[in-house]
Design a protein around this motif. Sequence first.
Motif, PDB file in Angstrom:
ATOM      1  N   GLN A  99      36.857  53.958 -43.685  1.00  0.00           N
ATOM      2  CA  GLN A  99      37.132  54.509 -42.274  1.00  0.00           C
ATOM      3  C   GLN A  99      38.276  53.097 -41.615  1.00  0.00           C
ATOM      4  O   GLN A  99      38.950  53.419 -41.050  1.00  0.00           O
ATOM      5  N   LEU A 100      38.563  52.663 -42.976  1.00  0.00           N
ATOM      6  CA  LEU A 100      39.746  51.483 -43.188  1.00  0.00           C
ATOM      7  C   LEU A 100      40.002  52.051 -44.102  1.00  0.00           C
ATOM      8  O   LEU A 100      39.514  51.856 -45.699  1.00  0.00           O
ATOM      9  N   SER A 101      41.511  51.509 -44.397  1.00  0.00           N
ATOM     10  CA  SER A 101      42.062  51.647 -45.643  1.00  0.00           C
ATOM     11  C   SER A 101      42.670  49.923 -45.777  1.00  0.00           C
ATOM     12  O   SER A 101      43.510  49.375 -45.179  1.00  0.00           O
ATOM     13  N   LEU A 102      42.819  49.365 -47.025  1.00  0.00           N
ATOM     14  CA  LEU A 102      43.035  47.999 -46.955  1.00  0.00           C
ATOM     15  C   LEU A 102      44.777  48.096 -46.899  1.00  0.00           C
ATOM     16  O   LEU A 102      45.390  47.135 -47.191  1.00  0.00           O
ATOM     17  N   ASP A 103      45.947  49.437 -47.429  1.00  0.00           N
ATOM     18  CA  ASP A 103      46.610  49.529 -47.303  1.00  0.00           C
ATOM     19  C   ASP A 103      47.905  49.091 -45.494  1.00  0.00           C
ATOM     20  O   ASP A 103      48.456  49.617 -45.836  1.00  0.00           O
ATOM     21  N   ASP A 104      46.261  49.666 -44.587  1.00  0.00           N
ATOM     22  CA  ASP A 104      46.971  50.099 -43.442  1.00  0.00           C
ATOM     23  C   ASP A 104      47.225  48.747 -42.510  1.00  0.00           C
ATOM     24  O   ASP A 104      47.571  47.641 -42.781  1.00  0.00           O
ATOM     25  N   THR A 105      48.819  49.025 -42.323  1.00  0.00           N
ATOM     26  CA  THR A 105      49.638  48.178 -41.420  1.00  0.00           C
ATOM     27  C   THR A 105      49.351  47.479 -39.609  1.00  0.00           C
ATOM     28  O   THR A 105      47.642  48.272 -39.042  1.00  0.00           O
ATOM     29  N   LEU A 106      49.097  46.062 -39.611  1.00  0.00           N
ATOM     30  CA  LEU A 106      48.759  45.940 -38.098  1.00  0.00           C
ATOM     31  C   LEU A 106      49.282  47.104 -36.731  1.00  0.00           C
ATOM     32  O   LEU A 106      48.606  47.115 -36.292  1.00  0.00           O
ATOM     33  N   ALA A 107      50.306  47.129 -37.106  1.00  0.00           N
ATOM     34  CA  ALA A 107      50.733  48.241 -36.407  1.00  0.00           C
ATOM     35  C   ALA A 107      50.132  49.202 -36.323  1.00  0.00           C
ATOM     36  O   ALA A 107      50.254  50.106 -35.306  1.00  0.00           O
ATOM     37  N   LYS A 108      50.417  49.927 -37.460  1.00  0.00           N
ATOM     38  CA  LYS A 108      49.221  51.076 -37.087  1.00  0.00           C
ATOM     39  C   LYS A 108      47.358  50.995 -36.171  1.00  0.00           C
ATOM     40  O   LYS A 108      47.341  51.720 -35.348  1.00  0.00           O
ATOM     41  N   HIS A 109      46.649  49.678 -36.622  1.00  0.00           N
ATOM     42  CA  HIS A 109      45.614  49.743 -36.305  1.00  0.00           C
ATOM     43  C   HIS A 109      45.746  49.126 -34.743  1.00  0.00           C
ATOM     44  O   HIS A 109      45.113  49.865 -33.751  1.00  0.00           O
ATOM     45  N   LEU A 110      46.839  48.542 -34.567  1.00  0.00           N
ATOM     46  CA  LEU A 110      46.958  47.676 -32.893  1.00  0.00           C
ATOM     47  C   LEU A 110      48.815  48.379 -32.583  1.00  0.00           C
ATOM     48  O   LEU A 110      49.225  46.671 -33.095  1.00  0.00           O
ATOM     49  N   PRO A 111      48.967  49.463 -32.897  1.00  0.00           N
ATOM     50  CA  PRO A 111      50.446  49.347 -31.830  1.00  0.00           C
ATOM     51  C   PRO A 111      50.948  48.449 -31.304  1.00  0.00           C
ATOM     52  O   PRO A 111      52.538  47.899 -31.092  1.00  0.00           O
ATOM     53  N   GLU A 112      50.258  47.751 -29.978  1.00  0.00           N
ATOM     54  CA  GLU A 112      50.610  47.424 -29.332  1.00  0.00           C
ATOM     55  C   GLU A 112      51.401  45.967 -29.530  1.00  0.00           C
ATOM     56  O   GLU A 112      52.545  45.111 -28.536  1.00  0.00           O
ATOM     57  N   LEU A 113      51.399  45.461 -29.995  1.00  0.00           N
ATOM     58  CA  LEU A 113      51.660  44.234 -31.476  1.00  0.00           C
ATOM     59  C   LEU A 113      52.894  44.040 -31.969  1.00  0.00           C
ATOM     60  O   LEU A 113      53.296  43.261 -32.312  1.00  0.00           O
ATOM     61  N   GLU A 114      53.211  45.694 -32.243  1.00  0.00           N
ATOM     62  CA  GLU A 114      54.382  45.962 -32.944  1.00  0.00           C
ATOM     63  C   GLU A 114      55.339  45.392 -31.775  1.00  0.00           C
ATOM     64  O   GLU A 114      55.519  46.135 -30.714  1.00  0.00           O
ATOM     65  N   GLY A 115      56.551  44.455 -32.370  1.00  0.00           N
ATOM     66  CA  GLY A 115      57.585  43.773 -31.539  1.00  0.00           C
ATOM     67  C   GLY A 115      56.853  42.193 -31.085  1.00  0.00           C
ATOM     68  O   GLY A 115      58.050  41.904 -30.216  1.00  0.00           O
ATOM     69  N   ARG A 116      56.212  41.791 -31.344  1.00  0.00           N
ATOM     70  CA  ARG A 116      54.676  40.769 -30.448  1.00  0.00           C
ATOM     71  C   ARG A 116      54.719  39.705 -31.685  1.00  0.00           C
ATOM     72  O   ARG A 116      54.471  38.904 -31.478  1.00  0.00           O
TER      73      ARG A 116
END
Length: 334
Positions: A99-116
């Motif tokens: 259901q998750l991968s350790l290689d998943d990025t923060l931006a993948k799961h919480l795209p609203e935080l990209e740039g912040r």
Amino acid sequence: MAIVVISCVVIFVPWLAARAYLAPLPDTVQQQVDDAIHYDLDGIVLYVDVKGQAPQFYAAGWKNRKNKVPADPHALFKIGSISKLYIAAATAKLVRYQQLSLDDTLAKHLPELEGRIKNANKITLKMLLQHRSGIPDWIDDPEFPWTTSLKDVNEYLELVLDEPAEFEPDSCYDYSNTNYLLIGRILDKTLGYGHQDYIHSEILAPLHLSHTFGVLSDVDLSKVSSGYYTDYDGDVKMLDILVPGGSMVATAEDTGIFLRALNDGTLFDDVEQGIYSSIYLYEHTGLWPGYSSIARYHKDIDAVVIQFVNTSGGNSWMVSEIVYDRIVKILHKH
């Protein structure tokens, strides 16, 4: 050599802690627990689980100082960052079932935080788990209101948004509570419901842990030990730190049963155990205003030792660590 050691203790360690360190080692754990109260700790409870023996409970001092209620070894405590062990365990289970991968990025799961959040497209779930993200710790923000309870996790997150990174992702280790706040949000989004409900169904319920709670608001406050901060004259039990990775409330016994299961393999299947071993610790400490906690497994004597103290600030943490180490020495002798 002994003179050098004693000189270093006297010069570099506050006198109260030096007294605790240099005092003759008592014969019994209860004597050491009783002695701890002489070093400005309001109350202390201890749970000791040595394999093959019945668990032992110890207490001294006050559960409630004002009303002179004695310390209760079965009282609930805010366990602070020991909560991170439960979140890491839940994450390992979700990774195991893809259901998750350790290689998943923060931006993948919480795209609203990209740039912040700086490097959100480079920071992986594994980096968050291992405190290798470079994201600042909200607890270090000078504007954090220690004397009030924030009502929304977003208020904690706002303290670090748009701040520069501490370092490039995976280039360094720096403990940051923000990492586990974000993991909590990722778990919530992945599950479609609160991660504490998942922890309850997949971790607490199978271990029959009915005295562990996700947040303070889930608890009958009369069962929670009071908490005292050395620079504040009063009880800080009502302060509710609801941020993921620091919000949980539990008894020493429940914490000890969980820690035993985490360390002896009964919490996981073999695949989950391998994943967990690659991402996080098998012990932890916790520190919030009014509460200091230590949860460790000692492999050489096959013992889980959980210590909760309802005092923080001043020299209390140093004293708590000294008392804990002395208790473990006593256990080794027996």
